[in-house]
Design an enzyme around this catalytic site. Structure first.
Site, mmCIF file in Angstrom:
data_model
loop_
_atom_site.group_PDB
_atom_site.id
_atom_site.type_symbol
_atom_site.label_atom_id
_atom_site.label_comp_id
_atom_site.label_asym_id
_atom_site.label_seq_id
_atom_site.Cartn_x
_atom_site.Cartn_y
_atom_site.Cartn_z
ATOM 1 N N TRP A 187 6.337 2.627 -9.225
ATOM 2 C CA TRP A 187 7.480 2.477 -8.581
ATOM 3 C C TRP A 187 7.227 1.360 -7.422
ATOM 4 C CZ3 TRP A 187 8.028 2.935 -3.188
ATOM 5 C CH2 TRP A 187 9.562 2.959 -2.763
ATOM 6 N N HIS A 188 5.964 1.368 -6.807
ATOM 7 C CA HIS A 188 5.597 0.690 -5.746
ATOM 8 C C HIS A 188 5.610 -0.864 -6.321
ATOM 9 C CE1 HIS A 188 4.498 4.170 -3.520
ATOM 10 N NE2 HIS A 188 4.719 3.461 -2.595
ATOM 11 N N GLY A 189 5.195 -0.986 -7.722
ATOM 12 C CA GLY A 189 5.390 -2.587 -8.081
ATOM 13 C C GLY A 189 4.836 -2.512 -9.621
#
Lengths: 492, 427
Positions: free
Chosen positions: A324-326
């Site tokens: 989700w963060h990248g």
């Protein structure tokens, strides 16, 4: 248009003044228009993505609701899955397609088959946040936790409310939608309290975070030229940077929300006072942790299906958190590392308890608590190193260098001042960090400094506020050479 | 309602306190280069005959105090480092709001430029002194069309200068509290002292010129229109320097444009007024005080001849200029004291009008540049030869140079040793 930009500092007072000037029935319309304008200022090209996410989830929720009122279960499930697929598909295309194609191409090149090509797709700002917020709402309505919102303006505002649009916190329909439905009047305490939060958040961002970033960027972007001690220092600085960046942003968001009479969820609870990694995640980016718990971990079975399955679920949840963060292997590794921390923490608990009993350690002492805080912080910092490094390989090399070549004396004799911050800036950073630490310690002990400030006489309050603003203006890292659009969590 | 009024009142008081604080901090943190150069002009209430606009070429080549001393002309030099012609145009707009001179002279260095822009850091030197106004906003929008950050920086210099918090001195705080600040003694000009070998360049034919349109030429046309609209006589000049072929063609196009518009123009590249061998501060562009004296004199002759500017030296209303001139002379004396290199000293002698006695042994054979520097002093230098020269300390020297003021009083005597290079002997 970000919170610490001139544009926002012109935009927000206008929005606030008109918001309290217009009649109750058009307040939400005004806020919605302001929110869409705000988003368009950040990237008008992708306003349609926000609108599409809003319309899809609004319509799907209405189609599913009310639960059991004549709609067949399969039809409801079909609508739910279609909408969920559309939302996650949108996120996948914009955020992960390039990453997937890049990795597939690595394999294809190895086996000598051509390459896939993908037109350049820019990441719509805030997509991870508003997608998760809308998906959470969709799931809640599908589960029948609350009925679908019928008023489109209220719902669109729930998805698009500008203070939380770009970097959260990820709100829940159950908490936010009733606030948008309720009448909101001008409350002096709300405006004062919100302004204080905004100001403190601004201080964290422009005075501490962006100053620490100078050293962090110097070392991380040229790590091969720096010693292990410099890497350790830069990692500690990054821990400070990301906390004051995201914590500062969240405070500014909450402050704006409060001034508008909307209570956004708390996103940070002094995370570096955590006594375990599990505790850390109860304090860091709380709205994401709660979202992952409710919509990933628990649906996977949580801890209800045995010890082994629980650990697998924890790993999967943190893997999702990392991704989700990248779209980057560094984030995947960071997520997995935190999952492993938690699994190891759980599995080793009996051993730990046996040692404590054997050594007769009094776990109620401040020293023991401090030891746990320091250990947790150290573990989190290892994760931050991977998180910030320019790629997984670079992160691993930096870790190795920090472990093999750690000599604190390498930073003596003025060498520390060759890392981007001179002595004056270091001193200022130290003073400001001490101030932050004091405020956090007091808050951890239940002292409400905001309430104390509000109780003071009028002259003290206005003079204090003016001095605080001037201090931020003088000592903040801002201006032309500084990129105001660089809140770390905007890219997620 | 009562609470709303209270909140609004608090916000107003906080806003006023912050505004006052920002004004104070802006004053304390700002770089003073712009104030240093322009404040005397904006604070002066005398009438100016001539204002000079352009780049550092203009700033280093025309000395208003020499024009005063020689012709009694009151003038101010607005030339600034790397000023685009758009910047010069807007400096003229700003200057004419304060003083309307009889003549405005524009140097045309960047006539072929295809952008109005310039380096934002350098632009601060020209613009920081302007208060925030509609004129400044218009200027900034034109000069920095592509960068909002640059525009904000120019309109609110505190946005960059606040980063100087860790280098503020007692003088900075004193200035913010209303103390005196240093300012130019050269009426905007700047002496740059060195004698540098120039680039090899060839003079292009005077009738050859740059034939394309350019933003630079547009601004020259606008400058002429601005002057005419304000009742100011425009003059277009090309300050000489070891120019590339491209720069010469640009300048010729600008001179041609001026002539087409019936505006007096002076292309000094072709007048032979300066000798680049002796008159360059650096290899490619700027003139040193020797070159500046020649250009200033040529412009003084041109301006007084063309426009009949009255000599104000005897006018009591301009008595302050005599004091300014004395301060300027002190500066020249300081410069002479700070530069003891033989070539620089000879060059400064020419620029300052002091006389000198040069005594040398057979060991000293001047090279071409030194010969030119000596020759241009004419009767201002008395030469003699000696078998030996001794310093007051008893050391052997090859050159003794005694500098005297206009009354014949000795200012300084310097001794030099001629080895592989000429070095001053410390006394």
């Amino acid at each position: 248009m970000v919170f610490n930009s001139f544009r926002f500092l012109l935009f927000f007072p206008v929005v606030l003044a008109l918001y309290y000037a217009v009649p109750q029935r058009v307040k939400n319309v005004w806020l919605l228009l302001a929110s869409w304008f705000f988003y368009a200022c950040c990237g008008a090209r992708y306003l349609w993505v926000l609108l599409a996410a809003t319309v899809i989830t609004y319509a799907a929720a209405l189609a599913m609701s009310p639960k059991g009122a004549g709609k067949p279960v399969r039809a409801r499930r079909g609508v739910f899955l279609a909408a969920l697929l559309a939302m996650l598909g949108m996120l996948a295309v914009f955020k992960y397609a390039q990453f997937a194609v890049t990795n597939v191409n690595i394999v294809l090149r190895r086996i000598g088959i051509g390459e896939l090509t993908l037109p350049g797709i820019a990441l719509p700002v805030g997509i991870s946040f508003f997608t998760f917020q809308a998906v959470g709402y969709l799931i809640d309505v599908y589960r029948g936790k609350y009925p679908a919102e019928r008023n489109f303006v209220n719902y669109a505002l729930f998805v698009s409310f500008f203070p939380q649009l770009l970097s959260g916190p990820i709100g829940r329909g159950g908490a936010l939608l009733p606030q948008y439905r309720a009448a909101r009047r001008f409350e002096l305490d709300n405006v004062t309290g919100g302004a204080l939060r905004f100001l403190w958040g601004m201080f964290l961002k422009v005075v501490i975070s962006d100053r620490a970033a100078i050293l962090v960027n110097t070392v991380f972007d040229n790590y091969r030229q720096h010693s292990g001690a410099a890497i350790v220092l830069a990692t500690l600085m990054y821990a400070l940077q990301i906390y004051t960046d995201f914590g500062g942003y969240s405070l500014m968001a909450a402050g704006c929300g409060q001034m508008l009479g909307i209570a956004l969820p708390v996103n940070f609870e002094r995370p570096y006072f955590a006594v375990s990694v599990k505790d850390f995640w109860r304090r860091w980016h709380i709205s994401l942790s709660a979202w992952l718990r409710d919509y990933v971990y628990i649906p996977l079975g949580g801890s209800r299906r045995g010890a082994l399955r629980k650990q697998v679920n924890v790993l999967v949840t943190f893997l999702v958190s990392g991704i989700w963060h990248g779209a980057n292997w560094s984030f995947v590794a960071w997520g997995l590392l935190h999952g492993l921390y938690q699994a190891a923490g759980d599995l080793l608990r009996p051993v730990r308890e046996r040692i404590i009993r054997a050594l007769r350690i009094d776990t109620g002492t401040a020293v023991w608590r401090a030891l746990r805080i320091v250990t947790t912080f150290a573990l989190v910092c290892v994760g931050w190193l991977l998180f910030r490094a320019n790629g997984l390989a670079a992160g691993l090399r930096m870790l190795l260098c920090a472990a093999r070549d750690f000599n604190p004396f390498a930073l003596s004799g003025g060498a520390i001042y060759a890392l981007g911050l001179d002595a004056a800036n270091f001193s200022l950073l130290a003073v400001c960090t001490a101030l932050l630490l004091t405020v956090d310690v007091l808050a951890e002990r239940g002292v409400d400094l905001r309430a104390w400030y509000v109780r003071q006489n009028w002259l003290f309050k206005v003079a204090g506020a003016a001095l605080a603003i001037l201090a931020i203006l003088l000592f903040g890292v801002w201006g032309n050479a500084y990129d105001a659009a660089n809140f770390i969590y905007f890219k997620f | 309602m009562k609470k709303g009024i209270r909140a609004a009142l608090s916000a107003l008081v906080i806003g006023a306190m912050v505004a006052a604080g920002v004004m104070f901090l802006s004053e304390a943190t700002k770089r003073d280069a712009s104030d240093f150069k322009y404040r005397p002009f904006f604070e002066d209430d005398t009438t100016y005959d001539v204002l000079f606009f352009g780049t550092s070429h203009m700033m280093n080549a025309v000395y208003p105090m020499e024009l005063w001393r020689e012709y009694g002309i009151t003038s101010y030099n607005f030339g600034g480092n790397a000023n685009s012609l758009a910047m010069s145009y807007w400096l003229a707009v700003s200057a004419f709001d304060v003083h309307k001179p009889k003549v405005a002279v524009l140097d045309v260095l960047y006539a072929g430029a295809q952008t109005p822009g310039m380096d934002v850091g350098v632009a601060h030197q020209s613009m920081d002194v302007w208060p925030l106004s509609l004129t400044k906003i218009k200027a900034v929008r034109e000069i920095f069309p592509d960068s909002e950050g640059d525009r904000m920086e120019m309109l609110f210099p505190f946005s960059v200068y606040h980063n100087r918090w860790n280098e503020l001195t007692a003088q900075d705080w004193g200035r913010a509290l209303g103390g005196e600040a240093d300012c130019t003694r050269e009426k905007g000009a700047e002496m740059r002292i060195a004698v540098c070998e120039p680039w090899e360049t060839a003079l292009v034919a005077q009738d050859a010129y740059y034939k394309e349109d350019s933003v630079g030429l547009d601004y020259i046309a606008r400058f002429i229109e601005l002057c005419e609209a304000n009742g100011v006589q425009p003059v277009i000049v090309n300050i000489p320097f070891p120019a590339s072929e491209e720069h010469q063609l640009w300048a010729n196009a600008a001179i041609r444009l001026a002539q087409e518009k019936g505006v007096p123009a002076l292309n000094m590249q072709y007048t032979g007024a300066v000798d680049f061998d002796t008159d360059c501060y650096d290899a490619g562009s700027h003139l040193n005080p020797s070159g500046a004296r020649k250009v200033t004199h040529a412009l003084g002759e041109f301006l007084t001849g063309q426009f009949g500017l009255a000599d104000k030296r005897g006018d009591g209303a301009f008595a302050g200029w005599h004091e300014d001139c004395a301060a300027y002379d002190d500066l020249k004396m300081e410069q002479l004291g700070e530069h003891d290199d033989l070539r620089e000293t000879l060059m400064l002698l020419y620029a300052s009008g002091f006389t000198a006695e040069l005594e040398t042994t057979a060991a000293y054979v001047p090279d071409d540049v030194e010969r030119k520097l000596i020759d241009q002093l004419g009767e201002g230098i008395a030469r003699s030869e000696a078998e030996t020269i001794a310093t007051p300390g008893g050391a052997e020297a090859d050159i003794r140079l005694t500098i005297r003021d206009g009354d014949g009083g000795e200012i300084v005597t310097r001794y030099y040793d001629v080895g592989s290079e000429i070095t001053p002997i410390a006394q």
